[in-house]
Design an enzyme around this catalytic site. Structure first.
Site, PDB file in Angstrom:
ATOM      1  CD  GLU A 245      -0.611 -26.504  20.377  1.00 50.51           C
ATOM      2  OE1 GLU A 245      -1.177 -27.445  19.794  1.00 50.51           O
ATOM      3  OE2 GLU A 245      -0.841 -25.315  20.113  1.00 50.51           O
ATOM      4  CB  CYS A 279       0.384 -35.120  19.250  1.00 51.12           C
ATOM      5  SG  CYS A 279       1.209 -33.938  18.172  1.00 51.12           S
TER       6      CYS A 279
HETATM    7  P1  NAD Z   1       3.552 -35.150  29.867  1.00 53.75           P
HETATM    8  O1  NAD Z   1       2.291 -34.417  30.042  1.00 53.75           O
HETATM    9  O2  NAD Z   1       3.812 -36.307  30.739  1.00 53.75           O
HETATM   10  O3  NAD Z   1       4.801 -34.160  30.085  1.00 53.75           O
HETATM   11  C1  NAD Z   1       4.978 -33.005  29.323  1.00 53.75           C
HETATM   12  C2  NAD Z   1       5.900 -32.047  30.079  1.00 53.75           C
HETATM   13  O4  NAD Z   1       5.229 -31.573  31.241  1.00 53.75           O
HETATM   14  C3  NAD Z   1       7.195 -32.687  30.562  1.00 53.75           C
HETATM   15  O5  NAD Z   1       8.249 -31.771  30.393  1.00 53.75           O
HETATM   16  C4  NAD Z   1       6.918 -32.911  32.052  1.00 53.75           C
HETATM   17  O6  NAD Z   1       8.070 -32.957  32.856  1.00 53.75           O
HETATM   18  C5  NAD Z   1       6.078 -31.687  32.368  1.00 53.75           C
HETATM   19  N1  NAD Z   1       5.233 -31.794  33.572  1.00 53.75           N
HETATM   20  C6  NAD Z   1       4.769 -32.909  34.191  1.00 53.75           C
HETATM   21  N2  NAD Z   1       3.993 -32.576  35.247  1.00 53.75           N
HETATM   22  C7  NAD Z   1       3.947 -31.222  35.272  1.00 53.75           C
HETATM   23  C8  NAD Z   1       3.299 -30.270  36.114  1.00 53.75           C
HETATM   24  N3  NAD Z   1       2.509 -30.638  37.134  1.00 53.75           N
HETATM   25  N4  NAD Z   1       3.463 -28.962  35.850  1.00 53.75           N
HETATM   26  C9  NAD Z   1       4.221 -28.546  34.802  1.00 53.75           C
HETATM   27  N5  NAD Z   1       4.881 -29.401  33.988  1.00 53.75           N
HETATM   28  C10 NAD Z   1       4.745 -30.722  34.208  1.00 53.75           C
HETATM   29  O7  NAD Z   1       3.619 -35.539  28.326  1.00 53.75           O
HETATM   30  P2  NAD Z   1       4.715 -36.421  27.573  1.00 53.75           P
HETATM   31  O8  NAD Z   1       4.559 -37.843  27.962  1.00 53.75           O
HETATM   32  O9  NAD Z   1       6.056 -35.782  27.720  1.00 53.75           O
HETATM   33  O10 NAD Z   1       4.274 -36.214  26.052  1.00 53.75           O
HETATM   34  C11 NAD Z   1       3.364 -37.049  25.391  1.00 53.75           C
HETATM   35  C12 NAD Z   1       2.024 -36.356  25.229  1.00 53.75           C
HETATM   36  O11 NAD Z   1       2.211 -35.108  24.568  1.00 53.75           O
HETATM   37  C13 NAD Z   1       1.071 -37.134  24.355  1.00 53.75           C
HETATM   38  O12 NAD Z   1      -0.207 -37.116  24.925  1.00 53.75           O
HETATM   39  C14 NAD Z   1       1.077 -36.353  23.041  1.00 53.75           C
HETATM   40  O13 NAD Z   1      -0.095 -36.490  22.262  1.00 53.75           O
HETATM   41  C15 NAD Z   1       1.257 -34.970  23.533  1.00 53.75           C
HETATM   42  N6  NAD Z   1       1.812 -34.114  22.484  1.00 53.75           N
HETATM   43  C16 NAD Z   1       1.000 -33.179  21.922  1.00 53.75           C
HETATM   44  C17 NAD Z   1       1.475 -32.382  20.885  1.00 53.75           C
HETATM   45  C18 NAD Z   1       0.609 -31.340  20.230  1.00 53.75           C
HETATM   46  O14 NAD Z   1       1.135 -30.547  19.455  1.00 53.75           O
HETATM   47  N7  NAD Z   1      -0.680 -31.281  20.493  1.00 53.75           N
HETATM   48  C19 NAD Z   1       2.770 -32.571  20.424  1.00 53.75           C
HETATM   49  C20 NAD Z   1       3.566 -33.535  21.018  1.00 53.75           C
HETATM   50  C21 NAD Z   1       3.068 -34.303  22.054  1.00 53.75           C
END
Ligand code: NAD
Length: 510
Positions: A245, A279
């Site tokens: 997502e 998002c």
């Molecule tokens: P992010 O990708 O920076 O982090 C998301 C999660 O992944 C965090 O818990 C982080 O610690 C973890 N993470 C980071 N590197 C990783 C790795 N190599 N392996 C596994 N896990 C890892 O995203 P964010 O800044 O927390 O969230 C914002 C983004 O999320 C925006 O782009 C937003 O659009 C998206 N989002 C999408 C939805 C949806 O339903 N499509 C919903 C909410 C947010």
């Protein structure tokens, strides 16, 4: 706004992550930055507990999980205070977009899962003496990796669905909002769910990466496109199925016949709710030239009336931004747009003081080549572009690598539906914004780089299961005709039969 000095988000004692209030900079607590061994141990505990849980009949699992809605509502006030403090959003948003979503989702799936996951017969069109059906069994241990923008409803909604499906769950929450995830764990434990069945592992990216490598059977990842690609590649390496997502860049198409009063209100809420850190946020508006000016006037008037500030102490409409880097991102995109010719109609600057704020902003004169129209803003800024026709708006809406949500505004529902069906997005809403995430029966997920797979709805529930097929004999026959020994007579007979079944039919005209 608070006056305490800003604490850098990641500072703190070695091996710990400090959580802080983004509106004031005041630290709220700290959590361990867990390593691979701790993650593996948590997965092993969840796996051991899952063996028993997976054998509990579905109806009984639903009965036990439904208690989560009760303990959630019992502790709702304290939880809302924590969501406001750690996430920065307003109380109304914490109630409506976090607590209510999980309470309703829990009740909905507990009521409907026995039907949604019931075995499904498949009528066979040729081999009538045999029967087939699908049945849905737990995957095992599901790893949930979550972002910070909906730190309760996203991960805890997934956890509830995964538990109903019979899985153990290990959650890696965002490093920005770990306390809310731990509060979610407390609510679920208090509901009587075996504590080992659902584990929370706190940490940053490497902790999430360790979870993917820990032997989990399925990964539900919600986050940015860049991280999603890394996580999907790691899942691919281990052949673990996953849902992704990811980010969005939702366009809003405003037709010439739109109800402008409703449209302006919807756009304001869709662009500024949770400080635009959604998002599905309204990230770009394509307004028909005949209504553009009036729409902008209305949108600007609403935006100027919004109260922004520390939602933990004041009554405000727009709270703080959860992550300091996001404020920089919005500022960069707005400044670049202005340099390229866009006009700030209201807002346009970061807030003063120690907290993380960016003023609710409306920009006009935007063009499709600007980064603000192409990259995810994830902050309270709405760029508006004038278009000559609905066809142009559809073309521009689809000119994106993302496709999570989209919005169409028109009084002509039939025409709006025609437009909606041409827009490349997982969900298109007509004359409304954002809120289908709160409808557990509708699927959530994107096309293009917005993701893979779906959450919520029967599709999302089934993703958390292994779907297996059983084929059985309805009528006993001594042997099948294609078994040994092969005979010329059987071959001739079978070929004739096939020609009759699949060949040109004597009565067909072409
Ligand atoms: P992010 O990708 O920076 O982090 C998301 C999660 O992944 C965090 O818990 C982080 O610690 C973890 N993470 C980071 N590197 C990783 C790795 N190599 N392996 C596994 N896990 C890892 O995203 P964010 O800044 O927390 O969230 C914002 C983004 O999320 C925006 O782009 C937003 O659009 C998206 N989002 C999408 C939805 C949806 O339903 N499509 C919903 C909410 C947010």
């Amino acid at each position: 706004m608070g006056s305490a000095a800003v604490v850098p988000p990641q500072a703190g004692p070695a091996g710990r992550i400090v959580s802080y209030n983004p509106a004031t900079g005041v630290p709220l607590g700290d959590v361990p930055d867990m390593g691979a061994d701790e993650v593996k141990a948590a997965v092993a505990r969840a796996r051991a507990a899952q063996r028993e849980w997976g054998a509990v009949p579905l109806v009984e699992r639903c009965r036990r999980v439904s208690r989560i809605a009760e303990t959630l509502m019992e502790g709702a006030s304290e939880l809302i205070e924590l969501i406001v403090k750690e996430g920065g959003k307003t109380r109304m948003e914490a109630l409506g977009t976090e607590v209510a979503v999980v309470a309703d989702l829990t009740r909905y799936f507990c009521k409907h899962a026995p039907k949604l996951l019931a075995p499904e017969p498949i009528p066979l069109h040729l081999l009538k003496h045999r029967g087939s059906y699908l049945h849905h069994v737990p995957r095992g241990v599901v790893g949930v990796i979550a972002p910070w923008n909906f730190p309760f409803s996203i991960p805890i909604g997934e956890v509830v669905m995964a538990l109903i499906a019979g899985n153990g769950v290990v959650l890696k929450p965002s490093e920005m909002t770990p306390l809310i995830a731990l509060a979610g764990k407390d609510i679920i434990d208090r509901a009587g769910i075996p504590p080992e069945l659902f584990q929370v592992v706190t940490g940053r990216g490497p902790t999430g990466a360790a979870l993917v490598e820990s032997g989990v059977d399925f990964v539900v990842f919600t986050g940015s496109v860049a991280t999603g690609k890394r996580v999907a590649a790691a899942c691919g390496e281990r052949l673990i199925p996953c849902t992704m997502e990811l980010g969005g860049k939702a366009p809003a198409i405003v037709c010439a016949d739109a109800d402008l009063a409703r449209t302006a209100q919807a756009l304001a809420w869709g662009g500024f709710c949770n400080s635009g850190q959604v998002c599905a946020s309204v990230e770009r508006v394509y307004a028909h030239a005949s209504v553009h000016d009036e729409l902008v006037e209305r949108l600007v008037a609403i935006t100027r009336g919004l109260r922004q500030g520390d939602a933990s102490s004041d009554e405000v409409d727009v709270g703080a931004m959860t992550w300091d880097k996001q404020v920089d991102n919005v500022e960069r995109l707005v400044d670049a747009a202005v340099k390229a010719g866009a006009v700030v109609q209201t807002g346009g600057k970061r807030g003063k003081g120690p907290g993380q704020f960016f003023e609710p902003t409306v920009l006009t004169g935007c063009t499709q080549d600007m980064d603000i129209m192409r990259k995810e803003i994830f902050g309270p800024a709405i760029p508006v572009m004038k278009v000559a026709s609905e066809e142009e708006a559809i073309r521009l809406a689809n000119d994106s690598h993302l496709g999570l949500n989209a919005y169409v505004f028109s009084k002509d529902t039939a025409r709006a539906r025609q437009i909606a069906e041409q827009v490349e997005a997982g969900t298109v809403m007509i004359n409304d914004v954002l809120n289908t995430y709160g409808c557990p029966e509708t699927p959530w997920g994107g096309v293009k780089q917005s993701g893979v797979g779906r959450t919520h709805s029967v599709i999302g529930l089934k993703e958390l299961c292994q779907t297996r097929h059983v084929n059985y004999d309805r009528v006993a026959v001594p042997r099948e005709i294609w078994w040994y020994p092969y005979k010329q007579r059987t071959f001739d007979w079978a070929l004739k039969g096939m020609k009759l079944l699949f060949g040109k039919r004597p009565w067909s005209r072409d």
